[in-house]
Design an enzyme around this catalytic site. Structure first.
Site, PDB file in Angstrom:
ATOM      1  N   ASP A   1      -6.952   4.400   0.296  1.00 14.82           N
ATOM      2  CA  ASP A   1      -5.569   4.308  -0.156  1.00 14.82           C
ATOM      3  C   ASP A   1      -4.828   3.016   0.180  1.00 14.82           C
ATOM      4  O   ASP A   1      -4.202   2.422  -0.678  1.00 14.82           O
ATOM      5  CB  ASP A   1      -4.767   5.487   0.407  1.00 14.82           C
ATOM      6  N   LYS A   2      -4.831   2.593   1.432  1.00 14.19           N
ATOM      7  CA  LYS A   2      -4.046   1.415   1.817  1.00 14.19           C
ATOM      8  C   LYS A   2      -4.892   0.159   1.918  1.00 14.19           C
ATOM      9  O   LYS A   2      -4.353  -0.941   2.068  1.00 14.19           O
ATOM     10  CB  LYS A   2      -3.341   1.658   3.159  1.00 14.19           C
TER      11      LYS A   2
ATOM     12  N   SER B   1       0.929  11.940  -2.149  1.00 15.55           N
ATOM     13  CA  SER B   1      -0.489  11.668  -2.331  1.00 15.55           C
ATOM     14  C   SER B   1      -0.787  11.612  -3.816  1.00 15.55           C
ATOM     15  O   SER B   1      -0.088  12.220  -4.636  1.00 15.55           O
ATOM     16  CB  SER B   1      -1.307  12.782  -1.676  1.00 15.55           C
TER      17      SER B   1
END
EC number: 4.2.1.9
Length: 612
Positions: A123-124, A515
């Site tokens: 994700d990051k 999310s």
């Protein structure tokens, strides 16, 4: 010899000490005439999307050195949002993006590297590396770890993913045995979670930005074909070095590839495939690093004209990333957008002179290249594993049905409005974001009663205690970049609303984020956030709120005069939760909060504060 950046640390009598240290890493006389190419890896045993990356940096390194470069690998951190979720660990997720960007910048600039291969996945990590690449503006190729295979169980007639496990766990009607079966089946292999969640969305967007190779976002982590992406990335980055340093070709630099038009292409793709709302946050942050005036107004403009051409879990249970790949991957979606006149096809990519050329070569409905067709037949083996490239299963056929298949043509779109929308109103003057792909059409216009929570934890307790009723709009505030700090994901509240049967009769608004697994009428990124004096901090229990997705509006049905009175009162009290939260905020998180901007700016650091 080309005028490499690395000459700063490799040439001249005064660099004898530096060369001595380079030699201690294995460099020889002849290596000082070659480009030094950094490999930013993100291997960790904490994250399934990264657990298989350990040897892949050296795979790329060997290919770089075979083709005339010097490869130097380093690692950066990677946080698993799913494991960090539901406790204070989630406070660290978004701030880790800035740490990743900084760490890549630090390593590359400290050692004067000439180019980078970014090995990311979750994700990051992809956004953080993207921000760094655009800061540095030296040749770069992105190659990610790839998506996980969808899970399978006899208890479900569809593929499983992480969200399925979370939903059944929160459903009191499900037995412990069913929950255990889903838990064991939902995440069967290495790779980023199998739906169109944040990680896969971002890896797909690197294809649209022109910074990664075709198939980067959709080729399974377990499939042998993915090895070729890593090998090609190693060869390509050496070629980009030669073009830039040897021939003076600045068109290969990230800021010239990922131009304003390329960002529009990436956002157009995101809307068309119903990607995660987090991608908006990350694209805005990346645009800031590229010094581009690309903002929420541009995203709003695009969202009004781009149809939804692809629907993938969590928006639909039928399809996962392995199905997107079988349907031709990202370049088939880009091809449909191009034919609909919705894509800039004159922009370059790192692997092709123009997006038009790339589409002609890689869109399965256009190309006659059997190698391309074979590539997109790569499928899942259904064997649990943490090993990359461990299987070579292929579908017998491609999904080229653009009327009823996974990817649709513009004429046969899932909906004529895309999967993301930006809403404005007196409760979010600078905008907020909703993933319309996950919203039932019956609640595209929704008027409800505000139910206030000033932390995600209290919201979860309230939902599980049946304090939230049909017709309520759950408002979770002081969870923005500054107020959280760290802008937590709200997957648990939305999952629990769904498990309580409230997914189609309630809404949720927050200055936090969601999310990629979120569905339902879930509106995030409310800007300005409550901690920055945003109007979401003025809402009271029982207030009426009107959400109107078709008209892109969200308004608190309270007079301007009343809001002015409330603001004056709040200014006196201070913009913070009424009740102290049982939340340990470390010095590192306080430092992040001090400089954090609201979500409409990508939650990046406030440079005005730094520039004084």
């Amino acid at each position: 010899m080309p005028d490499y950046r690395s000459k700063t640390s490799t040439h001249g009598r005064n660099m004898a000490g530096a060369r001595a240290l380079w030699r201690a890493t294995g460099m020889k006389d002849e290596d000082f005439k070659k480009p030094i190419i950094a490999i930013a890896n993100s291997f960790t045993q904490f994250v399934p999307g990264h657990v298989h990356l350990k040897d892949l940096g050296q795979l790329v390194a060997r290919e770089i050195e075979k083709h005339g470069g010097v490869a130097k690998e380093f690692n950066t951190i990677a946080v698993d949002d799913g494991i960090a979720m539901g406790h204070d660990g989630m406070l660290y997720s978004l701030p880790s993006r800035e740490i990743i960007a900084d760490s890549v910048e630090y390593m590359v600039n400290a050692h004067c590297a000439d180019a980078i291969v970014c090995i990311s996945n979750c994700d990051k990590i992809t956004p953080g590396m993207l921000m760094a690449a655009l800061r540095l503006n030296i040749p770069v190729v992105f190659v990610s770890g790839g998506p996980m295979e969808a899970g399978k169980t006899k208890l479900a007639n569809h593929g499983l993913d992480l969200v399925d496990a979370m939903v059944v766990a929160a459903d009191d009607s499900c037995s412990d045995e069913k929950v255990a079966e889903y838990e064991r089946s939902a995440c069967p292999t290495c790779g980023s979670c199998s739906g169109m969640f944040t990680a896969n969305s971002m890896n797909c967007l690197t294809e649209a930005l022109g910074l990664s190779l075709p198939g980067n976002g959709s080729t399974l982590a377990t499939h042998a074909d993915r090895e070729q992406l890593f090998l090609r990335a190693g060869r390509l980055v050496v070629e980009l070095c030669q073009r830039y340093y040897g021939e003076g070709d600045e068109s290969v630099l990230p800021r010239n590839v990922a131009s304003f038009k390329a960002f529009e292409n990436a956002m157009t793709l995101d809307i068309a495939m119903g990607g995660s709302t987090n991608t908006i946050l990350h694209l805005l942050a990346a645009a800031q690093e590229a010094e581009l005036a690309f903002d929420l107004r541009d995203i709003d403009r695009l969202s009004r004209k781009v149809p939804q051409l692809c629907k993938v879990a969590p928006n639909i249970q039928k399809y996962h990333m392995e199905d997107v790949h079988r349907a031709g991957g990202i370049f088939s979606i880009l091809g449909e957008l191009a034919r609909g006149g919705l894509l800039h096809t004159d922009v370059p990519t790192v692997h092709s002179p123009s997006m038009a050329d790339a589409i002609a070569q890689w869109d399965i409905t256009q190309t006659r290249d059997e190698k391309v067709h074979t590539f997109f037949k790569a499928g899942p083996a259904g064997i649990p594993t943490q090993v990359a490239f461990s299987q070579s299963t292929r579908w017998d056929t491609l999904d080229d049905d653009r009327e009823n298949g996974c990817i649709r043509s513009v004429e046969h779109a899932y909906s004529q409005e895309g999967g993301l929308a930006v809403l404005y109103g007196n409760i979010a003057l600078d905008g907020c974001v909703v993933k319309t792909a996950g919203v039932d059409e019956s609640i595209h216009v929704f008027e409800g009663t505000a139910k206030i929570f000033e932390s995600q934890d209290s919201a979860v307790k309230g939902i599980l205690a049946d304090e939230v009723k049909a017709g309520d709009i759950v408002i979770i505030r002081y969870e923005g970049p500054k107020g959280g700090p760290g802008m937590q994901e709200m997957l648990y509240p939305t999952s629990y609303l769904k498990s309580k049967g409230l997914g189609k009769v309630c809404a949720l608004l927050t200055d936090g984020r969601f999310s990629g697994g979120t569905s339902g009428l879930s509106i995030g990124h409310a800007s300005p956030e409550a901690a920055a004096g945003g109007a979401i901090g003025l809402v009271k229990d029982g207030d009426k709120v009107l959400i109107d997705i078709p008209n892109r509006s969200i308004n608190l049905l309270v007079s301007d005069e009343e809001l002015a009175v409330r603001r004056a009162e709040q200014d006196k009290k201070g913009w913070k939760p009424v009740q102290p939260r049982a939340r340990k905020v470390s010095t590192a998180l306080k430092a992040y909060a001090l400089l954090a901007t609201s979500a409409d700016k990508g939650a990046v650091r406030d440079k005005a504060m730094l520039d004084g």
